[in-house]
Write a protein that holds these residues in place. Structure first.
Motif, mmCIF file in Angstrom:
data_model
loop_
_atom_site.group_PDB
_atom_site.id
_atom_site.type_symbol
_atom_site.label_atom_id
_atom_site.label_comp_id
_atom_site.label_asym_id
_atom_site.label_seq_id
_atom_site.Cartn_x
_atom_site.Cartn_y
_atom_site.Cartn_z
ATOM 1 N N GLN A 1 -0.797 -10.465 -3.982
ATOM 2 C CA GLN A 1 -2.174 -10.185 -3.585
ATOM 3 C C GLN A 1 -2.422 -8.680 -3.567
ATOM 4 O OE1 GLN A 1 -4.655 -12.690 -2.741
ATOM 5 N NE2 GLN A 1 -5.909 -10.863 -3.106
ATOM 6 N N GLY A 2 -1.423 -7.936 -3.121
ATOM 7 C CA GLY A 2 -1.540 -6.485 -3.107
ATOM 8 C C GLY A 2 -1.723 -5.898 -4.499
ATOM 9 N N ILE A 3 -0.973 -6.410 -5.468
ATOM 10 C CA ILE A 3 -1.143 -5.951 -6.858
ATOM 11 C C ILE A 3 -2.559 -6.243 -7.337
ATOM 12 C CG2 ILE A 3 -0.356 -6.152 -9.249
ATOM 13 C CD1 ILE A 3 2.167 -7.500 -8.209
ATOM 14 N N TYR A 4 -2.994 -7.460 -7.086
ATOM 15 C CA TYR A 4 -4.318 -7.879 -7.564
ATOM 16 C C TYR A 4 -5.418 -7.000 -6.969
ATOM 17 C CZ TYR A 4 -8.232 -11.030 -8.608
ATOM 18 O OH TYR A 4 -9.414 -11.566 -9.065
ATOM 19 N N ASP A 5 -5.315 -6.726 -5.676
ATOM 20 C CA ASP A 5 -6.311 -5.886 -5.022
ATOM 21 C C ASP A 5 -6.332 -4.492 -5.633
ATOM 22 O OD1 ASP A 5 -6.904 -8.007 -3.368
ATOM 23 O OD2 ASP A 5 -5.708 -7.262 -1.678
ATOM 24 N N ALA B 1 -9.451 -2.673 -7.739
ATOM 25 C CA ALA B 1 -9.983 -1.378 -7.321
ATOM 26 C C ALA B 1 -9.974 -0.375 -8.470
ATOM 27 C CB ALA B 1 -9.171 -0.838 -6.139
ATOM 28 N N ILE B 2 -8.862 -0.303 -9.184
ATOM 29 C CA ILE B 2 -8.752 0.712 -10.239
ATOM 30 C C ILE B 2 -9.541 0.323 -11.487
ATOM 31 C CG2 ILE B 2 -6.685 -0.103 -11.467
ATOM 32 C CD1 ILE B 2 -5.768 2.900 -11.343
ATOM 33 N N THR C 1 -7.258 -3.829 -17.338
ATOM 34 C CA THR C 1 -7.097 -5.201 -17.814
ATOM 35 C C THR C 1 -8.444 -5.903 -17.845
ATOM 36 O OG1 THR C 1 -6.057 -7.351 -17.360
ATOM 37 C CG2 THR C 1 -6.552 -5.969 -15.456
ATOM 38 N N ARG C 2 -8.578 -6.861 -18.752
ATOM 39 C CA ARG C 2 -9.789 -7.695 -18.795
ATOM 40 C C ARG C 2 -9.627 -8.929 -17.919
ATOM 41 N NH1 ARG C 2 -9.023 -6.300 -24.181
ATOM 42 N NH2 ARG C 2 -8.056 -8.310 -24.623
ATOM 43 N N ILE C 3 -8.433 -9.122 -17.377
ATOM 44 C CA ILE C 3 -8.158 -10.288 -16.545
ATOM 45 C C ILE C 3 -8.569 -9.953 -15.114
ATOM 46 C CG2 ILE C 3 -6.345 -11.807 -15.659
ATOM 47 C CD1 ILE C 3 -4.752 -11.068 -18.253
#
Length: 241
Positions: free
Chosen positions: A31-35, A39-40, A47-49
């Motif tokens: 979840q931390g990676i996704y957040d 943000a970036i 990424t387009r994902i």
């Protein structure tokens, strides 16, 4: 993090497709990676994902399903052309005692990975901005790794030329692909042999949500790669073996 940005856990899918279930810590770090990516992505097109389901399937399941049969802990692994950190970051989270080197030629992508690793305290990640042709001839990296993972950054023969020189004898290159033609399958054995490798297997396990075609190629390093490989920068892609 909003409720709309909460990643699905899909424990039943992990279990049915990989016979493995992520820990609570795995889920928290993913979840931390996704957040961080959300943000970036507002100012860097990393990424387009972007939807939680896409991220789960294409960046978590896709990164991990081909490698969970191995215990990477206490092994040296290089992710060649890691891009936004996949499959390297998810691997580093599931195997905290592995030593990962995430390499890409694009500095802004590596800088992002450094920030994520720092924020999430992923101490087993090293980063490298370079070209695969250069590090393949660098004695600090050549014959150094137990595993090399490479996710469809070029055609198969190029990926083999990038990865096999970096492996120890007995090391394994894992090539993530989409579709593979019969002609490509024949080429894999020929090029692997030329570079000191032996084809172990080719697997086919399509993605569990969208049923996208996925193959994975496993090559064992069985003898030393000739010193002339990898060739100079740009040559593998311009003149594939």
């Amino acid at each position: 993090m909003t409720e709309n940005n909460l990643l699905p856990t899909y424990e039943d899918l992990w279990k049915s497709t990989t016979n493995w279930i992520p820990s609570a810590e795995n889920l928290q770090l993913w979840q931390g990676i996704y957040d961080e990516i959300l943000a970036i992505n507002q100012h860097l097109n990393l990424t387009r994902i972007t939807t939680p389901e896409e991220f789960w399937e294409k960046n978590l399941w896709d990164s991990l399903a081909p490698v969970l049969e191995y215990d990477f802990n206490h092994k040296k692994i290089i992710d060649i052309g890691t891009g936004g950190g996949f499959p390297g970051i998810p691997i580093s989270i599931v195997f905290p005692d592995a030593e990962l080197t995430l390499m890409d030629s694009v500095a802004k992508k590596i800088n992002f990975i450094k920030e994520v690793a720092k924020k999430l305290n992923l101490t087993n990640i090293n980063t490298l901005v370079d070209r695969a042709e250069a590090i393949g001839q660098d004695q600090n990296h050549r014959k150094h790794y137990d595993f090399a993972v490479i996710r469809a950054v070029a055609e198969i023969s190029v990926c083999l030329e990038y990865s096999l020189p970096l492996l120890k004898i007995g090391g394994i290159a894992i090539l993530y692909r989409g579709n593979i033609t019969e002609e490509e399958k024949l080429k894999i054995e020929e090029v692997s042999h030329k570079l000191g490798g032996k084809l172990m297997k080719i697997t086919n396990q399509n993605t569990p949500l969208q049923n996208h075609i996925r193959h994975c190629i496993y090559i064992e390093k069985v003898k030393l790669t000739a010193k002339k490989y990898p060739r100079e920068i740009g040559k593998p892609t311009k003149s594939p073996l």
